[in-house]
Design an enzyme around this catalytic site. Structure first.
Site, PDB file in Angstrom:
ATOM      1  N   LYS A  46       0.845  -1.197   0.000  1.00 48.68           N
ATOM      2  CA  LYS A  46       0.000   0.000   0.000  1.00 48.68           C
ATOM      3  C   LYS A  46       0.881   1.248   0.000  1.00 48.68           C
ATOM      4  CE  LYS A  46      -2.422   1.573   3.710  1.00 48.68           C
ATOM      5  NZ  LYS A  46      -2.240   3.050   3.786  1.00 48.68           N
ATOM      6  N   LYS A  75      -6.989   8.176  -1.540  1.00 50.17           N
ATOM      7  CA  LYS A  75      -8.320   8.607  -1.077  1.00 50.17           C
ATOM      8  C   LYS A  75      -8.804   9.851  -1.829  1.00 50.17           C
ATOM      9  CE  LYS A  75      -7.766   6.772   3.631  1.00 50.17           C
ATOM     10  NZ  LYS A  75      -6.339   6.388   3.637  1.00 50.17           N
ATOM     11  N   HIS A  77     -11.011  12.689  -3.491  1.00 51.59           N
ATOM     12  CA  HIS A  77     -12.282  13.335  -3.138  1.00 51.59           C
ATOM     13  C   HIS A  77     -12.298  14.701  -3.831  1.00 51.59           C
ATOM     14  CE1 HIS A  77     -15.328  14.366   0.297  1.00 51.59           C
ATOM     15  NE2 HIS A  77     -15.725  14.798  -0.875  1.00 51.59           N
ATOM     16  N   THR A  82     -12.860  15.333 -12.079  1.00 55.77           N
ATOM     17  CA  THR A  82     -11.470  15.353 -11.610  1.00 55.77           C
ATOM     18  C   THR A  82     -11.071  13.996 -11.020  1.00 55.77           C
ATOM     19  OG1 THR A  82     -11.658  17.711 -11.184  1.00 55.77           O
ATOM     20  CG2 THR A  82      -9.884  16.561 -10.044  1.00 55.77           C
ATOM     21  N   THR A 137     -11.246   6.210  10.318  1.00 54.38           N
ATOM     22  CA  THR A 137     -11.270   5.612  11.667  1.00 54.38           C
ATOM     23  C   THR A 137     -10.910   6.636  12.748  1.00 54.38           C
ATOM     24  OG1 THR A 137      -9.055   4.830  11.209  1.00 54.38           O
ATOM     25  CG2 THR A 137     -10.818   3.241  10.948  1.00 54.38           C
TER      26      THR A 137
HETATM   27  O1  C5P Z   1      -0.785   0.921  12.127  1.00 57.50           O
HETATM   28  P1  C5P Z   1      -0.292   0.306  10.837  1.00 57.50           P
HETATM   29  O2  C5P Z   1       1.092   0.740  10.466  1.00 57.50           O
HETATM   30  O3  C5P Z   1      -0.470  -1.197  10.793  1.00 57.50           O
HETATM   31  O4  C5P Z   1      -1.278   0.902   9.751  1.00 57.50           O
HETATM   32  C1  C5P Z   1      -1.222   0.468   8.421  1.00 57.50           C
HETATM   33  C2  C5P Z   1      -1.984   1.407   7.533  1.00 57.50           C
HETATM   34  O5  C5P Z   1      -3.359   1.402   7.832  1.00 57.50           O
HETATM   35  C3  C5P Z   1      -1.514   2.855   7.647  1.00 57.50           C
HETATM   36  O6  C5P Z   1      -1.217   3.304   6.335  1.00 57.50           O
HETATM   37  C4  C5P Z   1      -2.666   3.609   8.240  1.00 57.50           C
HETATM   38  O7  C5P Z   1      -2.871   4.856   7.634  1.00 57.50           O
HETATM   39  C5  C5P Z   1      -3.855   2.702   8.009  1.00 57.50           C
HETATM   40  N1  C5P Z   1      -4.755   2.695   9.169  1.00 57.50           N
HETATM   41  C6  C5P Z   1      -6.043   3.107   9.049  1.00 57.50           C
HETATM   42  N2  C5P Z   1      -6.896   3.065  10.112  1.00 57.50           N
HETATM   43  C7  C5P Z   1      -6.449   2.631  11.294  1.00 57.50           C
HETATM   44  C8  C5P Z   1      -5.134   2.206  11.425  1.00 57.50           C
HETATM   45  C9  C5P Z   1      -4.290   2.257  10.341  1.00 57.50           C
HETATM   46  O8  C5P Z   1      -6.467   3.480   7.965  1.00 57.50           O
HETATM   47  N3  C5P Z   1      -7.278   2.593  12.315  1.00 57.50           N
END
Ligand code: C5P
Length: 253
Positions: A46, A75, A77, A82, A137
């Site tokens: 990713k 993401k 928006h 566009t 989140t």
């Molecule tokens: O915390 P970690 O490094 O495992 O997160 C992996 C990816 O998931 C990060 O790019 C982060 O932006 C995303 N993420 C998210 N929501 C969360 C935790 C992490 O979108 N609650």
């Protein structure tokens, strides 16, 4: 966690293909080191805003040249045209998945799907999976209220997931605690990609709403996104293998 949803009909491949590693680093060199190390251990890499803005399209090419697949997590928006044009460029880069905000509207999502389909048909390209982000989140009920959304977080997540399905999006990015509800509302053919996953071996330091890989998979996630626990491990390869083993275990019948 006792829920065990059948997996979506649109995902392909074994346990390894379901692990997405978040390449959250600040340079092409660091990214390349991790891709070399993990390309045989994970299904996708990713690439988010930080790395993409620093390194640009060459970082996508680097992953592809080394045999990896890319989830371009920018993401989008914006106004429908566009976003549709940006989506066409992501498609031309050869990414396997990319995402847009569902709150950008039904017509923004529909126009994106139409444009990606058109570009793939006309240029003979592989069709990426188009995902919708529902509610970030990091947002709370109060954050939503302040921007005029009266529904609670879960209600808004479900509303936007349904809207994404109506727009023929391929699936959503959803937190672990929302998987089961979305699977129930949107059915089997809808991809669910889940960050906020912590392997059972690690301390749950920085995340509140987390599940283990096994629980996320059992709840109905098609893919899980893991960054820090692999990146910061003394042996990232073996950390990734342990997670794949957890996924395998959760899917064993
Ligand atoms: O915390 P970690 O490094 O495992 O997160 C992996 C990816 O998931 C990060 O790019 C982060 O932006 C995303 N993420 C998210 N929501 C969360 C935790 C992490 O979108 N609650």
């Amino acid at each position: 966690m006792s829920l065990s949803w059948p997996f979506s009909g649109v995902r392909q491949g074994g346990a390894k293909s379901r692990l997405i590693f978040a390449l959250d680093v600040g340079s092409l060199a660091e990214a390349e080191k991790l891709v070399k190390l993990l390309v045989k251990e994970v299904g996708l890499f990713k690439i988010g805003k930080q790395l993409f803005l620093h390194a640009g399209p060459p970082v996508v090419r680097m992953v592809r040249d080394r045999g990896g697949e890319v989830f371009l997590d920018l993401k989008f928006h914006d106004i429908p045209r566009t976003v549709a044009k940006a989506a066409a460029e992501a498609t031309r880069m050869g990414v396997r998945m990319f995402d847009v905000h569902a709150s950008g509207s039904l017509s923004m999502m529909r126009q994106t799907v139409t444009e990606v389909n058109r570009v793939c048909r006309n240029e003979g390209l592989r069709r990426p999976k188009i995902l919708a982000v529902t509610v970030l989140t990091s947002l709370t009920r109060d954050d939503l209220r302040r921007v005029g959304v009266q529904a609670g977080v879960e209600g808004q997540v479900v509303r936007l997931a349904r809207l994404a399905r109506e727009a023929s999006m391929d699936g959503v990015v959803a937190s672990p605690l929302e998987i089961a509800r979305i699977r129930k509302e949107c059915g089997r053919g809808f991809l669910i990609v889940t960050p906020g996953v912590r392997p059972s071996k690690t301390n749950w330091d920085d995340q509140k709403r987390v599940l283990t890989p096994a629980d996320a998979i059992r709840s109905g996630a098609d893919y899980i996104v893991v960054g820090k626990p692999i990146r910061d491990a003394t042996d990232p390869r073996s950390a990734a293998r342990d997670i794949v083993a957890e996924i395998e275990h959760a899917t064993a019948r």
